[in-house]
Design an enzyme around this catalytic site. Structure first.
Site, PDB file in Angstrom:
ATOM      1  N   HIS A 158      22.224  44.363   4.758  1.00  0.00           N
ATOM      2  CA  HIS A 158      23.102  43.194   4.725  1.00  0.00           C
ATOM      3  C   HIS A 158      22.486  42.115   3.851  1.00  0.00           C
ATOM      4  CE1 HIS A 158      25.875  44.959   7.334  1.00  0.00           C
ATOM      5  NE2 HIS A 158      25.289  44.708   8.483  1.00  0.00           N
ATOM      6  N   LYS A 549      31.491  34.960  15.420  1.00  0.00           N
ATOM      7  CA  LYS A 549      32.448  34.367  14.475  1.00  0.00           C
ATOM      8  C   LYS A 549      33.809  34.185  15.116  1.00  0.00           C
ATOM      9  CE  LYS A 549      33.743  36.857  10.876  1.00  0.00           C
ATOM     10  NZ  LYS A 549      35.227  36.987  10.863  1.00  0.00           N
TER      11      LYS A 549
END
Length: 928
Positions: A158, A549
């Site tokens: 990532h 999120k």
């Protein structure tokens, strides 16, 4: 009574002065010397005027924090410079942060070494854990726990490591020269030469381009991760086992070890294709081959080194019967090689044997099938034969010394280094099956089938352990698991590879339904077969990034805890040995923070001696960049895994969770409402794209994976991946994903149940502009909000929960760290770029509220009051991050202006912006 702006500025200045005065002499000396060296290099290259401008900005941002100048004056200074000058100044501050980070790393290493007594007095060490467990459990239970111990770090690609590989390499060279410079017992000439070389390497760092010119491909990411293995992991792992063995029984190195190899590294790099079309079956194949080449090279070199040193004469350590037979067999099968080794090491049978083993490892790497090992088990058999022979010959220290380290390394890394895991989205599988059942296949479906065939090839070449886990992201039902097994039959029929399909639960709804999905999995014949073959082991992955999120940090934390508790109870009821795989990021908004404290905060029964976690982006190099730091990190996590698995810790955690359950639900519910009121408001995604460098981050070429799903500007948070979401907020100095909504949640929990609560974040009209305020990021806002919310009597229960419940303490401590890295005044300038003052006011009001309530609950008078080292680092860095933020704001505001810009000016502004993104990431560190 809220402090006045002047009082707040005085406190900010006092805290920074205190941080400077508290800096240890050794660290202060290194920072000063490296800073002066960088200044000398800058002046040599850009002239004294460039250095003068750098110093002007440095002094101005410090003065702005003291309220001696206004931020408008700083912004005007920055705006007056040509873009090219701003680019040079941004480079200077970025290089400075690289050097400061290096100085702090060297200081940390010195401290770790000075505190390492090797006994149970070292906090969070293996020795401390073992001593405590011997007292609490007794030897029999301790041995059972050690036998089941597993730690599985999984490296991922990532994109949160903003540095180029060339920059990271240049920093490593500076690091080596700094160590030479600080080495004791140096003569004057040696020290002068070390200083000259240090300047040379700093000069090279200054002249190395900070930005990548080409996008990384997945194999670049694989090779980057290999540096952590080559430099650190291979050598550190046996030191961990040695430390555990010494703690268990003492006298390590003269007897058969009690510590077993319990670490297994995994990797998603080259295997994670969810949303990354650049990861193909060919890439997965190459990734495994790169890993194998690195580990076989390391094993060959280690075996050769040990073999050359093992000059045990037959007269003083005769070979055992088994080893004599193996040497005779080697002479029959490979007479030329055996003759050569006998000539090189006459009368030294153990040396001959290990050099022969090294030759076989080299043949394995070259694919010379006549001499190659077929599996790591064959290699282990040969090494243990040598070990047993040494023991029988009276050379126990030789048997259980470096040779034991080599055996541990083979047990840990095999011939594949890290267990490569494949990940794909559940919808991709569903679509592929629809096409196959309809008799047609697209290119993407063919790639799914090719991936499964590649897994089979890897298993044939390196064994099932090398690649057998298949993670299904956005698992909604057991049908998503069954789909993978059905696709494997389509790909290879009865020759399908060994597969352990791992569900990944990410959204709040999916986390709540996770146990029901597992119940459905138990009915699948393929899962039943794997449970029977694998000792009823099952793995489940929990996604921290997307849940945070979606729900905000507080609600996501509780939802994840509940899922862990329910899954642990489900596993117990169904006789399943469950391993929870924690998909944590590096940033606090993605489940980051101190790993050992996170382990101790897990739900009772959810650890059970097994811990698996992702290691992402910049975290890999922060934790594994140096052997001393890597050793400390692994020890701390293992210490926590052992302690968290004991009945006493589980009972304390469970009791606290039950006691404060209703309180936590009130915090989570109100915090989620506040969070959603912002992030789900019409126009919010577009506003976020304007106030942050979100679009430009994609140009940094941080990794091979696209920054968002689909094309164009994000229309909702679902379009945006969690990593750029967190990374972009860090750049704005808001750090919103790490704390937003928590203040509203805490406020609600202070009131009586049923009492209406209106917080500024859910009622923007209740807040004032908030565009002015003190420069101290930890200051209470007298001029930002006149009407302070009334804190109810429930504050006392929140304080007890903070003291008694590790999960709640971890939540608040991580939020406190995120708040400390937030700068309200700088943040307000970013938020103003979006043209939505209502959103800006809402964010700043929630910041004020969250900061106030976090301090009230923790009992701190300022942020990070109880964490002096971290507080000092933040206080010292903040002004220099401010400098880069002003430069970034200059670029961002020009790029966001409605007027069209000439292409060449836009390109120069983009360069400035991206350079500052690199610099801010280096200054704040855990940004993604």
């Amino acid at each position: 009574m809220a402090a006045t702006a002047s009082q707040q500025a005085d406190r900010s200045s006092a805290e920074r002065n205190s941080a400077v005065s508290e800096m240890p002499d050794e660290l202060r000396a290194d920072v000063r010397m490296l800073g002066e060296s960088l200044g000398r290099v800058i002046a040599e290259d850009g002239g004294p005027d460039l250095l003068s401008d750098v110093e002007r900005l440095r002094k101005a941002v410090i003065a702005a924090r003291r309220r001696e100048v206004s931020v408008d004056e700083v912004a005007a200074m920055v705006a007056a410079w040509p873009i090219e000058r701003s680019v040079q100044i941004a480079r200077a501050f970025t290089c400075y942060f690289h050097l400061v980070n290096l100085a702090e790393e060297h200081y940390r290493i010195r401290i770790l070494r000075s505190r390492d007594t090797g006994d149970s007095s070292v906090p969070d060490s293996l020795a401390q854990a073992v001593a405590e467990l011997k007292h609490d459990l007794g030897d029999e239970e301790l041995n059972r726990l050690i036998a089941d111990l597993e730690y599985r770090p999984v490296l991922t690609a990532h994109p949160t490591e903003a540095r180029r590989r060339a920059v990271a390499t240049a920093i490593q060279r500076v690091s080596a020269q700094l160590a030479e410079y600080n080495a004791p017992d140096r003569g004057a000439q040696e020290r002068q030469e070390a200083q000259r070389r240090l300047l040379e390497e700093i000069d090279l760092l200054w002249r190395t381009a900070q930005l990548r010119h080409t996008k990384l491909d997945p194999l670049d990411e694989v090779r980057t991760a290999m540096s952590a293995f080559d430099e650190t992991l291979f050598r550190t792992v046996p030191r961990v086992y040695r430390a555990l063995d010494a703690a268990l029984a003492g006298g390590s190195g003269t007897r058969e070890p009690r510590a077993r190899a319990f670490i297994r590294y995994g990797s998603w790099i080259g295997g994670d294709r969810d949303g990354n079309p650049n990861v193909t079956a060919r890439v997965t194949r190459e990734a495994v081959l790169i890993q194998a080449d690195h580990v076989l090279t390391a094993l060959e070199n280690a075996t050769t080194r040990i073999g050359r040193a093992l000059t045990v004469a037959a007269a003083y350590g005769p070979p055992g019967e088994e080893l004599s037979g193996l040497l005779a067999q080697a002479a029959d099968d490979h007479p030329e090689l055996a003759s050569e080794l006998a000539t090189r090491a006459p009368g030294e049978p153990h040396r001959q044997w290990l050099l022969f083993v090294a030759a076989r490892i080299a043949a394995t790497r070259r694919r010379d099938l006549d001499l190659a090992y077929r599996s790591p088990d064959e290699l282990l058999r040969d090494l243990r034969a040598c070990q047993a022979s040494l023991v029988a010959g009276g050379a126990a220290r030789q048997a259980y010394g470096e040779l034991q380290h080599l055996i541990w390394q083979v047990e840990t890394f095999g011939f594949h280094l890290a267990e490569l895991e494949v990940r794909q989205h559940s919808q991709v599988h569903a679509t592929a099956l629809e096409e196959l059942r309809a008799g047609k296949t697209s290119e993407r479906t063919e790639e799914v089938l090719a991936t499964i065939r590649m897994i089979a090839w890897i298993q044939e070449r390196f064994g099932p352990r090398a690649c057998h886990r298949y993670v299904v992201s956005f698992t909604r039902s057991s049908e998503d698991i069954a789909a993978v097994y059905e696709l494997a039959e389509h790909a290879l029929g009865s020759r399908a590879p060994v597969l352990d399909v791992v569900p990944l639960f990410e959204s709040g709804e999916d986390l709540a339904n996770s146990a029901d999905v597992l119940t459905g999995m138990l009915a699948l014949p393929a899962v039943q077969r794997r449970l029977a073959e694998g000792g009823r082991r099952l793995e489940v992955m929990l996604g921290y990034s997307d849940s945070a999120k979606e729900l905000g940090p507080a609600a996501a934390t509780l939802k994840l805890y509940d899922a862990q508790a329910e899954l642990a109870a489900w596993a117990l009821a169904n006789d399943v040995r469950l391993t929870l795989f924690h998909g944590r990021g590096g940033a606090l908004g993605r489940g980051g923070g101190p790993a050992n404290r996170a382990v101790l905060a897990q739900a009772p029964g959810s650890v059970a001696g097994r811990f698996k976690v992702t290691e992402q982006g910049e975290v890999i190099f922060a934790r594994y960049g140096h052997p001393a730091i890597a050793l400390r990190h692994i020890e701390q996590v293992t210490n926590a895994v052992l302690l968290a698995s004991t009945p006493s810790v589980e009972a304390r955690t469970g009791d606290a969770a039950a006691r404060y359950r209703l309180l936590a639900e009130r915090v989570a519910s109100a915090s989620e409402r506040a969070y959603r009121s912002l992030t789900e408001a019409p126009g919010f995604p577009e506003w976020f794209g304007l106030v942050s460098p979100l679009e430009e981050i994609g140009s940094l070429r941080l990794g091979s994976r696209p920054a968002r799903r689909g094309l164009g500007a994000p229309k909702s948070l679902d379009d945006l991946r969690a990593i750029p979401w967190v990374f972009a907020w860090a750049q704005t100095r808001v750090n919103l994903p790490g704390w937003y909504g928590l203040g509203s949640g805490l406020l609600a929990a202070t009131r009586s149940p049923g009492e209406p609560v209106t917080s500024p974040s859910t009622d923007p009209a209740a807040s004032t502009s908030g565009t002015t305020g003190p420069s101290d990021p930890g200051a209470t806002e007298a001029d930002g909000r006149a009407d302070r919310p009334e804190i109810g009597p429930g504050i006392e229960e929140l304080r007890r929960a903070y003291r008694e419940w590790p999960l709640f303490a971890s939540l608040l401590d991580n939020a406190e760290m995120s708040l400390a890295k937030t700068d309200r005044q700088i943040a307000a300038r970013y938020l103003a770029l979006g043209g939505r003052q209502d959103f800006a006011d809402q964010v700043l009001a929630e910041y004020d509220l969250t900061r106030e309530l976090v301090l009230a609950v923790t009992g701190h008078t300022r942020l990070l009051e109880s964490r002096r080292v971290l507080s000092r680092a933040v206080q010292l860095r903040d002004p220099y991050v401010d400098a880069l933020s002003h430069l970034q704001l200059r670029a961002l505001s020009s790029l966001r202006a409605p007027d069209d810009l000439p292409d060449d000016e836009r390109e120069r502004l983009d360069t400035l912006l991206l350079l500052t993104v690199n610099g801010v990431a280096a200054g704040l560190q855990n940004t993604g």
